[in-house]
Design a protein around this motif. Structure first.
Motif, PDB file in Angstrom:
ATOM      1  N   LEU A  12      38.794  50.282  43.406  1.00 40.50           N
ATOM      2  CA  LEU A  12      37.956  50.987  42.424  1.00 40.50           C
ATOM      3  C   LEU A  12      38.659  52.203  41.842  1.00 40.50           C
ATOM      4  O   LEU A  12      38.443  52.556  40.686  1.00 40.50           O
ATOM      5  CB  LEU A  12      36.645  51.450  43.077  1.00 40.50           C
ATOM      6  CG  LEU A  12      35.642  50.376  43.444  1.00 40.50           C
ATOM      7  CD1 LEU A  12      34.506  50.978  44.273  1.00 40.50           C
ATOM      8  CD2 LEU A  12      35.096  49.713  42.201  1.00 40.50           C
ATOM      9  N   ASP A  13      39.526  52.824  42.649  1.00 44.63           N
ATOM     10  CA  ASP A  13      40.209  54.018  42.182  1.00 44.63           C
ATOM     11  C   ASP A  13      41.613  53.733  41.632  1.00 44.63           C
ATOM     12  O   ASP A  13      42.433  54.638  41.488  1.00 44.63           O
ATOM     13  CB  ASP A  13      40.224  55.118  43.245  1.00 44.63           C
ATOM     14  CG  ASP A  13      40.596  54.664  44.637  1.00 44.63           C
ATOM     15  OD1 ASP A  13      40.776  53.455  44.864  1.00 44.63           O
ATOM     16  OD2 ASP A  13      40.699  55.526  45.533  1.00 44.63           O
ATOM     17  N   GLY A  14      41.877  52.476  41.284  1.00 53.93           N
ATOM     18  CA  GLY A  14      43.076  52.143  40.522  1.00 53.93           C
ATOM     19  C   GLY A  14      44.373  51.958  41.287  1.00 53.93           C
ATOM     20  O   GLY A  14      45.448  52.135  40.726  1.00 53.93           O
ATOM     21  N   PHE A  15      44.299  51.568  42.554  1.00 48.94           N
ATOM     22  CA  PHE A  15      45.510  51.341  43.336  1.00 48.94           C
ATOM     23  C   PHE A  15      45.701  49.861  43.640  1.00 48.94           C
ATOM     24  O   PHE A  15      44.743  49.154  43.951  1.00 48.94           O
ATOM     25  CB  PHE A  15      45.462  52.136  44.651  1.00 48.94           C
ATOM     26  CG  PHE A  15      45.418  53.628  44.436  1.00 48.94           C
ATOM     27  CD1 PHE A  15      46.555  54.319  44.047  1.00 48.94           C
ATOM     28  CD2 PHE A  15      44.236  54.333  44.611  1.00 48.94           C
ATOM     29  CE1 PHE A  15      46.515  55.693  43.841  1.00 48.94           C
ATOM     30  CE2 PHE A  15      44.180  55.698  44.410  1.00 48.94           C
ATOM     31  CZ  PHE A  15      45.330  56.388  44.020  1.00 48.94           C
ATOM     32  N   VAL A  16      46.952  49.408  43.583  1.00 47.09           N
ATOM     33  CA  VAL A  16      47.275  48.013  43.880  1.00 47.09           C
ATOM     34  C   VAL A  16      47.753  47.835  45.314  1.00 47.09           C
ATOM     35  O   VAL A  16      47.902  46.711  45.787  1.00 47.09           O
ATOM     36  CB  VAL A  16      48.313  47.434  42.891  1.00 47.09           C
ATOM     37  CG1 VAL A  16      47.746  47.428  41.471  1.00 47.09           C
ATOM     38  CG2 VAL A  16      49.629  48.197  42.950  1.00 47.09           C
ATOM     39  N   ALA A 145      44.437  41.141  33.626  1.00 53.14           N
ATOM     40  CA  ALA A 145      43.373  40.477  34.383  1.00 53.14           C
ATOM     41  C   ALA A 145      43.313  41.156  35.743  1.00 53.14           C
ATOM     42  O   ALA A 145      44.230  41.025  36.545  1.00 53.14           O
ATOM     43  CB  ALA A 145      43.671  38.986  34.521  1.00 53.14           C
ATOM     44  N   ILE A 146      42.240  41.912  35.970  1.00 47.73           N
ATOM     45  CA  ILE A 146      42.139  42.718  37.187  1.00 47.73           C
ATOM     46  C   ILE A 146      40.978  42.239  38.049  1.00 47.73           C
ATOM     47  O   ILE A 146      39.844  42.142  37.576  1.00 47.73           O
ATOM     48  CB  ILE A 146      41.920  44.204  36.862  1.00 47.73           C
ATOM     49  CG1 ILE A 146      42.968  44.734  35.898  1.00 47.73           C
ATOM     50  CG2 ILE A 146      41.927  45.030  38.145  1.00 47.73           C
ATOM     51  CD1 ILE A 146      42.738  46.171  35.508  1.00 47.73           C
ATOM     52  N   LYS A 147      41.296  41.989  39.315  1.00 49.18           N
ATOM     53  CA  LYS A 147      40.265  41.752  40.322  1.00 49.18           C
ATOM     54  C   LYS A 147      39.998  43.122  40.944  1.00 49.18           C
ATOM     55  O   LYS A 147      40.837  43.641  41.675  1.00 49.18           O
ATOM     56  CB  LYS A 147      40.755  40.797  41.411  1.00 49.18           C
ATOM     57  CG  LYS A 147      41.061  39.414  40.946  1.00 49.18           C
ATOM     58  CD  LYS A 147      41.572  38.557  42.102  1.00 49.18           C
ATOM     59  CE  LYS A 147      42.946  39.028  42.541  1.00 49.18           C
ATOM     60  NZ  LYS A 147      43.585  38.194  43.566  1.00 49.18           N
ATOM     61  N   ILE A 148      38.870  43.712  40.623  1.00 49.87           N
ATOM     62  CA  ILE A 148      38.539  45.036  41.137  1.00 49.87           C
ATOM     63  C   ILE A 148      37.690  44.855  42.397  1.00 49.87           C
ATOM     64  O   ILE A 148      36.576  44.328  42.340  1.00 49.87           O
ATOM     65  CB  ILE A 148      37.789  45.873  40.089  1.00 49.87           C
ATOM     66  CG1 ILE A 148      38.614  45.964  38.795  1.00 49.87           C
ATOM     67  CG2 ILE A 148      37.477  47.266  40.642  1.00 49.87           C
ATOM     68  CD1 ILE A 148      37.864  46.533  37.619  1.00 49.87           C
ATOM     69  N   TYR A 149      38.246  45.279  43.522  1.00 51.46           N
ATOM     70  CA  TYR A 149      37.572  45.138  44.807  1.00 51.46           C
ATOM     71  C   TYR A 149      36.686  46.352  45.073  1.00 51.46           C
ATOM     72  O   TYR A 149      37.043  47.478  44.684  1.00 51.46           O
ATOM     73  CB  TYR A 149      38.595  44.978  45.931  1.00 51.46           C
ATOM     74  CG  TYR A 149      39.200  43.596  45.962  1.00 51.46           C
ATOM     75  CD1 TYR A 149      38.790  42.677  46.918  1.00 51.46           C
ATOM     76  CD2 TYR A 149      40.156  43.205  45.041  1.00 51.46           C
ATOM     77  CE1 TYR A 149      39.328  41.395  46.962  1.00 51.46           C
ATOM     78  CE2 TYR A 149      40.695  41.932  45.070  1.00 51.46           C
ATOM     79  CZ  TYR A 149      40.282  41.031  46.028  1.00 51.46           C
ATOM     80  OH  TYR A 149      40.803  39.765  46.058  1.00 51.46           O
ATOM     81  N   PRO A 150      35.562  46.170  45.735  1.00 49.68           N
ATOM     82  CA  PRO A 150      34.645  47.282  45.991  1.00 49.68           C
ATOM     83  C   PRO A 150      35.118  48.160  47.147  1.00 49.68           C
ATOM     84  O   PRO A 150      34.463  48.280  48.183  1.00 49.68           O
ATOM     85  CB  PRO A 150      33.330  46.563  46.314  1.00 49.68           C
ATOM     86  CG  PRO A 150      33.752  45.271  46.935  1.00 49.68           C
ATOM     87  CD  PRO A 150      35.023  44.888  46.212  1.00 49.68           C
ATOM     88  N   VAL A 151      36.270  48.752  46.960  1.00 49.35           N
ATOM     89  CA  VAL A 151      36.849  49.636  47.966  1.00 49.35           C
ATOM     90  C   VAL A 151      37.599  50.758  47.248  1.00 49.35           C
ATOM     91  O   VAL A 151      38.222  50.523  46.210  1.00 49.35           O
ATOM     92  CB  VAL A 151      37.796  48.859  48.928  1.00 49.35           C
ATOM     93  CG1 VAL A 151      38.957  48.241  48.188  1.00 49.35           C
ATOM     94  CG2 VAL A 151      38.299  49.741  50.053  1.00 49.35           C
ATOM     95  N   ALA A 152      37.486  51.960  47.773  1.00 50.41           N
ATOM     96  CA  ALA A 152      38.254  53.103  47.271  1.00 50.41           C
ATOM     97  C   ALA A 152      39.146  53.565  48.424  1.00 50.41           C
ATOM     98  O   ALA A 152      38.691  53.644  49.566  1.00 50.41           O
ATOM     99  CB  ALA A 152      37.329  54.228  46.823  1.00 50.41           C
ATOM    100  N   ILE A 153      40.421  53.830  48.122  1.00 51.03           N
ATOM    101  CA  ILE A 153      41.349  54.200  49.200  1.00 51.03           C
ATOM    102  C   ILE A 153      41.884  55.627  49.070  1.00 51.03           C
ATOM    103  O   ILE A 153      42.523  56.122  49.985  1.00 51.03           O
ATOM    104  CB  ILE A 153      42.499  53.184  49.328  1.00 51.03           C
ATOM    105  CG1 ILE A 153      43.352  53.111  48.056  1.00 51.03           C
ATOM    106  CG2 ILE A 153      41.940  51.817  49.709  1.00 51.03           C
ATOM    107  CD1 ILE A 153      44.594  52.234  48.191  1.00 51.03           C
TER     108      ILE A 153
END
Length: 190
Positions: A12-16, A145-153
Motif C-alpha cells: 500500500l505504501d509503494g514498496f516492491v 499493472a500493479i497488484k496492490i497488497y493490503p500491507v504497509a511495510i
C-alpha cells in the motif's frame, strides 16, 4: 511498436520489497492468484508451473526484463532461469554474461536496449522488477499493472527506485478488488 508493461506486486505504501529484498509478505494464496494468472500466464515462473503441473501458453508477452536484485531472488532460491518460456534479459554490470542458459545479461544502457527491443517484432515486453530498473526505464514504460497488497511495510525498495521527483500522469484502464484484499490496477500512459 512493442509495449513495455511493468507488472509488479506492491505494498500500500509503494514498496516492491523490504529493505533487504524481503517479499514474503506478498501472499500467493487467495482468490487474486487464479484471475491474474489467467490474464498473465507468462508471468508464472517455471518452478511453480512444474509444481502445479501446468503449462499455460504465452498470450501477450514474449520477453521478460529483470534488474540484478530481482534476478538474485531467483538465484538465491536455486532458480537460474525462472522464465525459460520467454526471452529473458537481466540488467547487470556484475553478473557473468553466461550466468544461465537462456538468460542474456545486459551490461549496457537499459534505456537503449529497451528501445531496440521495442522496435523488434513480437509481443509485449514484461518488466518483472525491480524498482531500480523500473526507475531507470520509467519513461519507457507504456503500461503499469500493479497488484496492490493490503500491507504497509514502512520502508523498503520503492516501486520506481531512486528515480527522483518527476510527476507522470497515467490513465486507469481497469481496476479489480479481490476478496483477499488485493487490488489489481492497470494503467497506461495518458
Amino acid at each position: 511498436m512493442r509495449q513495455l508493461v511493468y507488472y509488479v506486486a506492491s505494498t500500500l505504501d509503494g514498496f516492491v520489497a523490504g529493505p533487504r529484498g524481503e517479499v514474503d509478505f506478498f501472499s500467493a494464496d487467495g482468490d487474486h492468484m487464479q484471475a491474474i494468472t489467467e490474464q498473465y500466464p507468462e508471468t508464472v515462473p517455471v518452478h511453480f508451473r512444474t509444481m502445479l503441473g501446468i503449462d499455460p501458453p504465452n498470450r501477450t508477452i514474449d520477453t521478460v526484463l529483470e534488474g540484478r536484485g530481482s534476478y538474485q531472488t531467483g538465484l538465491d532460491d536455486g532458480v537460474a532461469n525462472a522464465f525459460p518460456h520467454l526471452r529473458h534479459f537481466v540488467f547487470s554490470r556484475t553478473l557473468a554474461p553466461d550466468v544461465a542458459p537462456g538468460v542474456e545479461v545486459v551490461a549496457s544502457d537499459p534505456v537503449e536496449r529497451v528501445r531496440e527491443l521495442k522496435l523488434e517484432p513480437g509481443e509485449r515486453i514484461w518488466l518483472c522488477g525491480g524498482g531500480e530498473i523500473a526507475g531507470a526505464l520509467r519513461d519507457e514504460i507504456d503500461e503499469l499493472a500493479i497488484k496492490i497488497y493490503p500491507v504497509a511495510i514502512g520502508a523498503g525498495r520503492p516501486l520506481f527506485g531512486t528515480a527522483g521527483f518527476a510527476p507522470s500522469h497515467l490513465t486507469v484502464t481497469s481496476s479489480r478488488t479481490f476478496d483477499d484484499g488485493v487490488v489489481f490496477v492497470h494503467y497506461t500512459r495518458g
